[in-house]
Design a protein around this motif. Structure first.
Motif, mmCIF file in Angstrom:
data_model
loop_
_atom_site.group_PDB
_atom_site.id
_atom_site.type_symbol
_atom_site.label_atom_id
_atom_site.label_comp_id
_atom_site.label_asym_id
_atom_site.label_seq_id
_atom_site.Cartn_x
_atom_site.Cartn_y
_atom_site.Cartn_z
ATOM 1 N N HIS A 18 21.983 -11.368 -0.832
ATOM 2 C CA HIS A 18 21.309 -10.336 -0.041
ATOM 3 C C HIS A 18 21.205 -8.995 -0.770
ATOM 4 C CE1 HIS A 18 20.110 -12.384 3.566
ATOM 5 N NE2 HIS A 18 21.167 -13.154 3.381
ATOM 6 N N ALA A 46 18.097 -9.775 -2.297
ATOM 7 C CA ALA A 46 17.044 -9.712 -1.277
ATOM 8 C C ALA A 46 16.683 -8.267 -0.961
ATOM 9 C CB ALA A 46 17.513 -10.437 -0.013
ATOM 10 N N ASP A 94 14.350 -13.877 -0.333
ATOM 11 C CA ASP A 94 15.441 -14.287 -1.214
ATOM 12 C C ASP A 94 14.959 -14.832 -2.555
ATOM 13 O OD1 ASP A 94 17.271 -13.592 0.657
ATOM 14 O OD2 ASP A 94 17.937 -15.612 1.131
ATOM 15 N N GLY A 111 17.465 -17.978 -2.823
ATOM 16 C CA GLY A 111 17.363 -18.713 -1.571
ATOM 17 C C GLY A 111 17.038 -20.182 -1.791
#
Lengths: 138, 138, 138, 138, 138, 138
Positions: free
Chosen positions: F86, F89, F24, F28
């Motif tokens: 995501h 990601a 991430d 993240g």
């Protein structure tokens, strides 16, 4: 006499207004007001059914009822404005901020981490608007 | 010492097994057993994360936690087997049948009447399997 | 006087019973009966709010209301028993089988092909139970 | 000839463009335009399948189709931009504002009060943008 | 030439039939057959749009497409029959049973433990019906 | 040694931090940081369970895992912030923008056109923030 006890002769609408004021306070009034120019009948239904009928039932106290509602709205994940109103309501009826956070964290198990995460950020906004630090009552 | 209190030196897995047994009883063991030939690691995760981590947290008692879970699973409406396990669990940790029914009825407000109706029929099956009439404890 | 017209002096409960009988027929009665030993108050709420309040409102005819309900329950995909009751109800208030199928097919656009597919199989069961071939009325 | 009637020799894409223009007007064109730099093929699919195939089918008129779509998107509660487009579309094909509100209110029964409430606020925004008071056509 | 490559001059319907046979095999044919007496046009749409249009697109191989579908259907949790068809499809296009289980376990993070648990039990049924032990190919 | 390989003696938390950073990146870290004043334990759980346990499992590579997650979050449609994380990601672990778009488009089949449309607009925002035109790597 507890807040949920029906008063003799009270109409569903009057009981709903009383219970809404007790649970949701200002946030509840705003929702009712915002409906007046688009769907005033729906405002009446909100007062009568959820508040006049359901939250007024004696079999479960308001603290337990708000635990249930905060859990459900966090898990559903598509009703953030209502989740915020009920985080407020939970604090109004005696849940601590720590308890609200516990309920939301637990939803990661049942509805996934994104649902819990978005619930926590909603709680963070509500707590900030109330202006007290975590750990203080309500 | 309450059931949720962590025991010194206990692993997450051991704590999860202890808490699962306390909350879900036989129904929880069946789920764990049914996973052994398909995804035994997932059985371990269930013991470790929901039970070893979350339900063991001290900030909310098990009665409140089961109110939250029964509410969420009723509202989501797509996890009937798990709802039944947690209706059982709720009774195991001290909710009465009347309280379980109150929680489910309340979900009509947040997730609609079909979700509440299907939740009530799930409760009816659980109660029947336990063989006691409504009104008796557990 | 249309079926939805309120009768002077009729209670919400009586109006709900009348409208439920008209829309859902036998299937509606079975739901109400099945609730008597688990949550009789919820049976009353079903009669009063969805049927006594909402379906009785004059601003939309019952045919349009059942289009909306069949669409929503197909899209939600987690309330098959209620979807079947309302496919029956739709036929009862004048939708043809072809129209029911059109509504369900359209949901593939909004809720995906599995939701539409499961809705079509629910309709197939309802039609088979009514014993008429597709193309005949109701 | 109604708007839904297929024209001889018309491609799915051409029919979809024609039906989209008729139903969604400007709002539909904006969606198609916004996709051009990210997923132009998806814009084509939207024209071909929902509009060229589904909304063009003769078995249900556009008024009924928009009732179904407004109901489903309100109930699903996670597609507000599309709900707004279809509230507009409903008005474009002949629903009154009162009828749109009736459909959304009804969803409280099937998807809960928050879904209906958020749908009503979406309608309020659409109506305000169209600049007419409630009660006037479209 | 890979399975997804369009053949010159092939119609969407023919391409859809070819791709469906390759991905879903017998399970796909059963769905198409079951629709013939209720909604044959919807069977055609299934062949044309998901299979003739989407799965035939060259930008992602079928293995990746089935990973996406198994993940989504597990997370949505309300389309078990379709999840089973796509677990089969995943095995047909090269996923191992262990990979299918990994995808489903991962969904616990995004959609909760009940969704993953119900997905695992669906996989268990599919694997049992195929008659091979876990660890063998397909 | 691949990124997912467990390091001998590494704690779940350390492994989770390492895997989160790899997958991430900055997005993240921001989520973890934003939780510190509201629910720091939940930040720990995110590191330990999704990243330390699940994404670290060897049976599926990170590219496949992000395909699954992007698909699920698009289909669920109620977790846009997590979908954006995501999509990032996915690009970080090797998916191309075209592949991300293919996954999202495919979700129209399983969760409806609105879910896919909203997923595409989320992708458009992520791509714009990364400042590269479609077609370039990451």
């Amino acid at each position: 006499m507890t807040h949920q006890s029906p008063n003799a002769g009270e109409s569903r609408l009057d009981r709903g207004k009383r219970v809404l004021a007790e649970i949701d306070g200002e946030a509840g009034h705003k929702v009712i007001a915002a409906l007046q120019d688009i769907a005033p009948d729906f405002a009446t239904y909100i007062l009568e059914f959820p508040f006049g009928d359901i939250y007024s039932r004696p079999g479960l106290d308001l603290r337990a009822r708000e635990i249930a509602t905060i859990a459900a709205l966090t898990a559903m994940g598509n009703a953030t404005p209502q989740l915020k109103v009920h985080i407020e309501a939970g604090l109004n009826v005696g849940l601590t901020r720590e308890e609200v956070i516990e309920i939301i964290i637990q939803m990661a198990v049942y509805a996934g981490f994104p649902a819990a995460l978005n619930g926590l950020f909603a709680a963070k906004e509500v707590f900030a608007a109330r202006g007290l630090s975590l750990g203080e009552q309500g």
